[in-house]
Write a protein that holds these residues in place. Sequence first.
Motif, PDB file in Angstrom:
ATOM      1  N   PRO A 146      -1.954  -7.538   0.752  1.00  0.00           N
ATOM      2  CA  PRO A 146      -0.895  -8.338   1.125  1.00  0.00           C
ATOM      3  C   PRO A 146       0.369  -7.768   0.334  1.00  0.00           C
ATOM      4  O   PRO A 146       0.104  -7.047  -0.699  1.00  0.00           O
ATOM      5  CB  PRO A 146      -1.265  -9.600   0.599  1.00  0.00           C
ATOM      6  CG  PRO A 146      -2.465  -9.434  -0.235  1.00  0.00           C
ATOM      7  CD  PRO A 146      -2.987  -8.280  -0.013  1.00  0.00           C
ATOM      8  N   GLY A 147       1.541  -8.303   0.704  1.00  0.00           N
ATOM      9  CA  GLY A 147       2.774  -7.941   0.123  1.00  0.00           C
ATOM     10  C   GLY A 147       3.399  -6.977   0.664  1.00  0.00           C
ATOM     11  O   GLY A 147       2.907  -6.124   1.567  1.00  0.00           O
ATOM     12  N   PRO A 148       4.522  -6.683   0.218  1.00  0.00           N
ATOM     13  CA  PRO A 148       5.501  -5.473   0.761  1.00  0.00           C
ATOM     14  C   PRO A 148       4.933  -4.086   0.624  1.00  0.00           C
ATOM     15  O   PRO A 148       4.272  -3.762  -0.562  1.00  0.00           O
ATOM     16  CB  PRO A 148       6.955  -5.565   0.139  1.00  0.00           C
ATOM     17  CG  PRO A 148       6.813  -6.826  -0.602  1.00  0.00           C
ATOM     18  CD  PRO A 148       5.539  -7.275  -0.611  1.00  0.00           C
ATOM     19  N   ILE A 149       4.872  -3.297   1.715  1.00  0.00           N
ATOM     20  CA  ILE A 149       4.281  -2.035   1.560  1.00  0.00           C
ATOM     21  C   ILE A 149       4.924  -1.091   0.581  1.00  0.00           C
ATOM     22  O   ILE A 149       4.331  -0.442  -0.484  1.00  0.00           O
ATOM     23  CB  ILE A 149       4.308  -1.319   2.957  1.00  0.00           C
ATOM     24  CG1 ILE A 149       3.427  -1.925   3.592  1.00  0.00           C
ATOM     25  CG2 ILE A 149       3.830   0.282   2.661  1.00  0.00           C
ATOM     26  CD1 ILE A 149       3.214  -1.327   5.265  1.00  0.00           C
ATOM     27  N   ALA A 150       6.094  -1.236   0.353  1.00  0.00           N
ATOM     28  CA  ALA A 150       7.200  -0.258  -0.761  1.00  0.00           C
ATOM     29  C   ALA A 150       6.534  -0.736  -2.239  1.00  0.00           C
ATOM     30  O   ALA A 150       6.268   0.159  -2.976  1.00  0.00           O
ATOM     31  CB  ALA A 150       8.376  -0.761  -0.727  1.00  0.00           C
ATOM     32  N   ILE A 151       6.141  -2.117  -2.380  1.00  0.00           N
ATOM     33  CA  ILE A 151       5.671  -2.477  -3.669  1.00  0.00           C
ATOM     34  C   ILE A 151       4.296  -2.215  -3.934  1.00  0.00           C
ATOM     35  O   ILE A 151       4.016  -1.445  -4.915  1.00  0.00           O
ATOM     36  CB  ILE A 151       5.688  -4.111  -3.747  1.00  0.00           C
ATOM     37  CG1 ILE A 151       7.180  -4.644  -3.527  1.00  0.00           C
ATOM     38  CG2 ILE A 151       5.297  -4.510  -5.047  1.00  0.00           C
ATOM     39  CD1 ILE A 151       8.026  -4.429  -4.502  1.00  0.00           C
ATOM     40  N   ASN A 152       3.318  -2.265  -2.804  1.00  0.00           N
ATOM     41  CA  ASN A 152       1.890  -1.658  -3.034  1.00  0.00           C
ATOM     42  C   ASN A 152       2.158  -0.049  -3.434  1.00  0.00           C
ATOM     43  O   ASN A 152       1.385   0.183  -4.294  1.00  0.00           O
ATOM     44  CB  ASN A 152       1.288  -1.724  -1.799  1.00  0.00           C
ATOM     45  CG  ASN A 152       1.229  -3.258  -1.262  1.00  0.00           C
ATOM     46  OD1 ASN A 152       0.945  -4.090  -2.084  1.00  0.00           O
ATOM     47  ND2 ASN A 152       1.205  -3.586   0.218  1.00  0.00           N
ATOM     48  N   ALA A 153       2.872   0.606  -2.662  1.00  0.00           N
ATOM     49  CA  ALA A 153       2.938   1.922  -2.833  1.00  0.00           C
ATOM     50  C   ALA A 153       3.427   2.320  -4.609  1.00  0.00           C
ATOM     51  O   ALA A 153       2.735   3.262  -4.914  1.00  0.00           O
ATOM     52  CB  ALA A 153       3.909   2.627  -1.773  1.00  0.00           C
ATOM     53  N   ALA A 154       4.611   1.623  -4.868  1.00  0.00           N
ATOM     54  CA  ALA A 154       5.119   1.858  -6.033  1.00  0.00           C
ATOM     55  C   ALA A 154       4.078   1.537  -7.173  1.00  0.00           C
ATOM     56  O   ALA A 154       3.979   2.413  -8.162  1.00  0.00           O
ATOM     57  CB  ALA A 154       6.449   1.179  -6.041  1.00  0.00           C
ATOM     58  N   THR A 155       3.490   0.372  -7.055  1.00  0.00           N
ATOM     59  CA  THR A 155       2.389   0.127  -8.285  1.00  0.00           C
ATOM     60  C   THR A 155       1.547   1.101  -8.176  1.00  0.00           C
ATOM     61  O   THR A 155       1.047   1.603  -9.131  1.00  0.00           O
ATOM     62  CB  THR A 155       1.809  -1.420  -7.747  1.00  0.00           C
ATOM     63  OG1 THR A 155       3.016  -2.215  -7.491  1.00  0.00           O
ATOM     64  CG2 THR A 155       1.091  -1.821  -8.892  1.00  0.00           C
ATOM     65  N   TYR A 156       0.925   1.672  -6.913  1.00  0.00           N
ATOM     66  CA  TYR A 156      -0.382   2.485  -6.776  1.00  0.00           C
ATOM     67  C   TYR A 156       0.297   3.887  -7.373  1.00  0.00           C
ATOM     68  O   TYR A 156      -0.536   4.258  -8.417  1.00  0.00           O
ATOM     69  CB  TYR A 156      -0.891   2.609  -5.348  1.00  0.00           C
ATOM     70  CG  TYR A 156      -1.926   3.502  -5.097  1.00  0.00           C
ATOM     71  CD1 TYR A 156      -3.156   2.967  -5.483  1.00  0.00           C
ATOM     72  CD2 TYR A 156      -1.858   4.925  -5.205  1.00  0.00           C
ATOM     73  CE1 TYR A 156      -4.259   3.582  -5.248  1.00  0.00           C
ATOM     74  CE2 TYR A 156      -2.953   5.586  -5.140  1.00  0.00           C
ATOM     75  CZ  TYR A 156      -4.226   4.972  -5.130  1.00  0.00           C
ATOM     76  OH  TYR A 156      -5.426   5.574  -4.902  1.00  0.00           O
ATOM     77  N   ILE A 157       1.463   4.260  -7.038  1.00  0.00           N
ATOM     78  CA  ILE A 157       1.803   5.599  -7.489  1.00  0.00           C
ATOM     79  C   ILE A 157       2.229   5.501  -9.031  1.00  0.00           C
ATOM     80  O   ILE A 157       1.640   6.440  -9.911  1.00  0.00           O
ATOM     81  CB  ILE A 157       3.057   6.318  -6.777  1.00  0.00           C
ATOM     82  CG1 ILE A 157       2.613   6.532  -5.174  1.00  0.00           C
ATOM     83  CG2 ILE A 157       3.772   7.358  -7.224  1.00  0.00           C
ATOM     84  CD1 ILE A 157       3.571   6.830  -4.308  1.00  0.00           C
ATOM     85  N   GLY A 158       2.673   4.380  -9.678  1.00  0.00           N
ATOM     86  CA  GLY A 158       3.143   4.343 -10.790  1.00  0.00           C
ATOM     87  C   GLY A 158       1.919   4.260 -11.586  1.00  0.00           C
ATOM     88  O   GLY A 158       1.660   5.053 -12.925  1.00  0.00           O
ATOM     89  N   PRO A 164      12.846  -3.214   0.581  1.00  0.00           N
ATOM     90  CA  PRO A 164      11.820  -3.824   1.300  1.00  0.00           C
ATOM     91  C   PRO A 164      12.475  -5.171   1.568  1.00  0.00           C
ATOM     92  O   PRO A 164      13.238  -5.906   0.962  1.00  0.00           O
ATOM     93  CB  PRO A 164      10.685  -3.967   0.086  1.00  0.00           C
ATOM     94  CG  PRO A 164      10.971  -3.193  -1.109  1.00  0.00           C
ATOM     95  CD  PRO A 164      12.481  -2.858  -0.798  1.00  0.00           C
ATOM     96  N   ILE A 165      12.348  -5.456   3.074  1.00  0.00           N
ATOM     97  CA  ILE A 165      12.658  -6.633   3.535  1.00  0.00           C
ATOM     98  C   ILE A 165      12.386  -7.838   2.721  1.00  0.00           C
ATOM     99  O   ILE A 165      13.299  -9.026   2.483  1.00  0.00           O
ATOM    100  CB  ILE A 165      12.454  -6.903   5.120  1.00  0.00           C
ATOM    101  CG1 ILE A 165      12.988  -5.817   5.898  1.00  0.00           C
ATOM    102  CG2 ILE A 165      12.724  -7.953   5.896  1.00  0.00           C
ATOM    103  CD1 ILE A 165      12.353  -5.357   7.070  1.00  0.00           C
ATOM    104  N   ALA A 166      11.123  -8.011   2.435  1.00  0.00           N
ATOM    105  CA  ALA A 166      10.651  -9.060   1.574  1.00  0.00           C
ATOM    106  C   ALA A 166      11.369  -9.460   0.366  1.00  0.00           C
ATOM    107  O   ALA A 166      11.602 -10.628   0.137  1.00  0.00           O
ATOM    108  CB  ALA A 166       9.155  -8.915   1.314  1.00  0.00           C
ATOM    109  N   VAL A 167      11.796  -8.254  -0.301  1.00  0.00           N
ATOM    110  CA  VAL A 167      12.463  -8.619  -1.596  1.00  0.00           C
ATOM    111  C   VAL A 167      13.859  -9.057  -1.354  1.00  0.00           C
ATOM    112  O   VAL A 167      14.350  -9.776  -1.903  1.00  0.00           O
ATOM    113  CB  VAL A 167      12.433  -6.998  -2.277  1.00  0.00           C
ATOM    114  CG1 VAL A 167      13.457  -7.401  -3.413  1.00  0.00           C
ATOM    115  CG2 VAL A 167      10.969  -6.804  -2.792  1.00  0.00           C
TER     116      VAL A 167
END
Lengths: 190, 202
Positions: free
Chosen positions: B69-81, A56-59
């Motif tokens: 809010p926040g990076p989409i990858a993080i949102n998705a990881a948290t949700y699926i986890g 992720p770009i933000a990270v």
Amino acid sequence: MIYPELFLDFLMVGALSFGGGFGMISLIRDAVLSHGWLTEAELMSFIAVAESTPGPIAVNMATFVGASQAGALGAFLATLGVVLPAFLIILLIASVLKNLMKYRLTNAFLSGVRPCVVGMILATALTMGLSTLLSYSGGRGPIVPDGRAIGLFAVLWAVRSGWIKWKNSAPPLILMILLSALLGMLLWSA
Amino acid sequence: MKKKQAPPGGDGKKNMLWGLFGSFLKIGALTFGGGYAMIALLEEEFVGKKKWMDREEFLDMVAIAESTPGPIAINAATYIGYSNAGVWGALVATAAVCIPSFLVIYCISLYFDRFLTIPWVARAFSGIRVCVVYLIASAGLKMLRGMKKTGRNLTLMIGVMVTMLVFSLTAVRFSTAYYILICGTVGIVGETLRNMRGGRAA
């Protein structure tokens, strides 16, 4: 103190960036320039690196800014800051607030934020364009058009138009970065 | 699989956590170009291969990730986890998706300044900075095309754009955070007014 500043500034970026990817560039730019953590040119160089490395770009941006200012611990705190709001909000939604997305107020808030993000990204592109193509960054100093930069920008835009006609989608990002690196080496060598 | 089974205890749970860790480590290491590229990979991994969620649930998750809010990858990881292994699952998946980025970028940061002093690299980056202007401009235009062109949206967008540009050129200090909060408030006030008017008409 650099550590709390890194953590809190990136916490705010994490809490307020909507729309993914480029949505948070304006927020990160504001944070790093106002603290003098990076210059505009350093920031732009690093945006390209963040776009061409995985994750992720933000990270990527948080880790880099944190590491460049305060080493491994700085990198960790900035990354934690940018990740934490998303993590907590999704936990809340997944566990107790399953219907948050169906609330009128949430949608009303987002309906105002969406055009805002578009305006922010376009303003950021214009500001960066003025400083990169015309060396203009506000009142002080004259406008000095950089012929090579303007030429390269025109080439990139022409490639984009051609590509859209040909494939009906914008050209891959990494291709454009490689193309401009190559042309950069040629154009700026003299 | 509409209803999730309770996360299995003991070995089953441990396997699930390792599975999440491995999948998200791979996704963190292999996705370039941010959120939207990652969504395709997530779907292939969790809907296609592992069958941990069905397509409908996946699309719900994407909608939530896009509007929080926040990076989409993080949102998705948290949700699926979370939906597969509770709070620990969320923690493991989110950490795993960040680890590759963190390590790669940390190593780059150690050498980046020196790297930029190599003459041919510096010249390449003169070109790359122009490309960044192009990338951000074209991302902005793409989002502009996708935006509903109502009077209110155009006013907000142009208002934010002009104010930000003027403030940044005149070096007026005004945090970017305020634009988001102000525009979100405008959205809420507009909705409330509409409801009040609607209520009176009805």
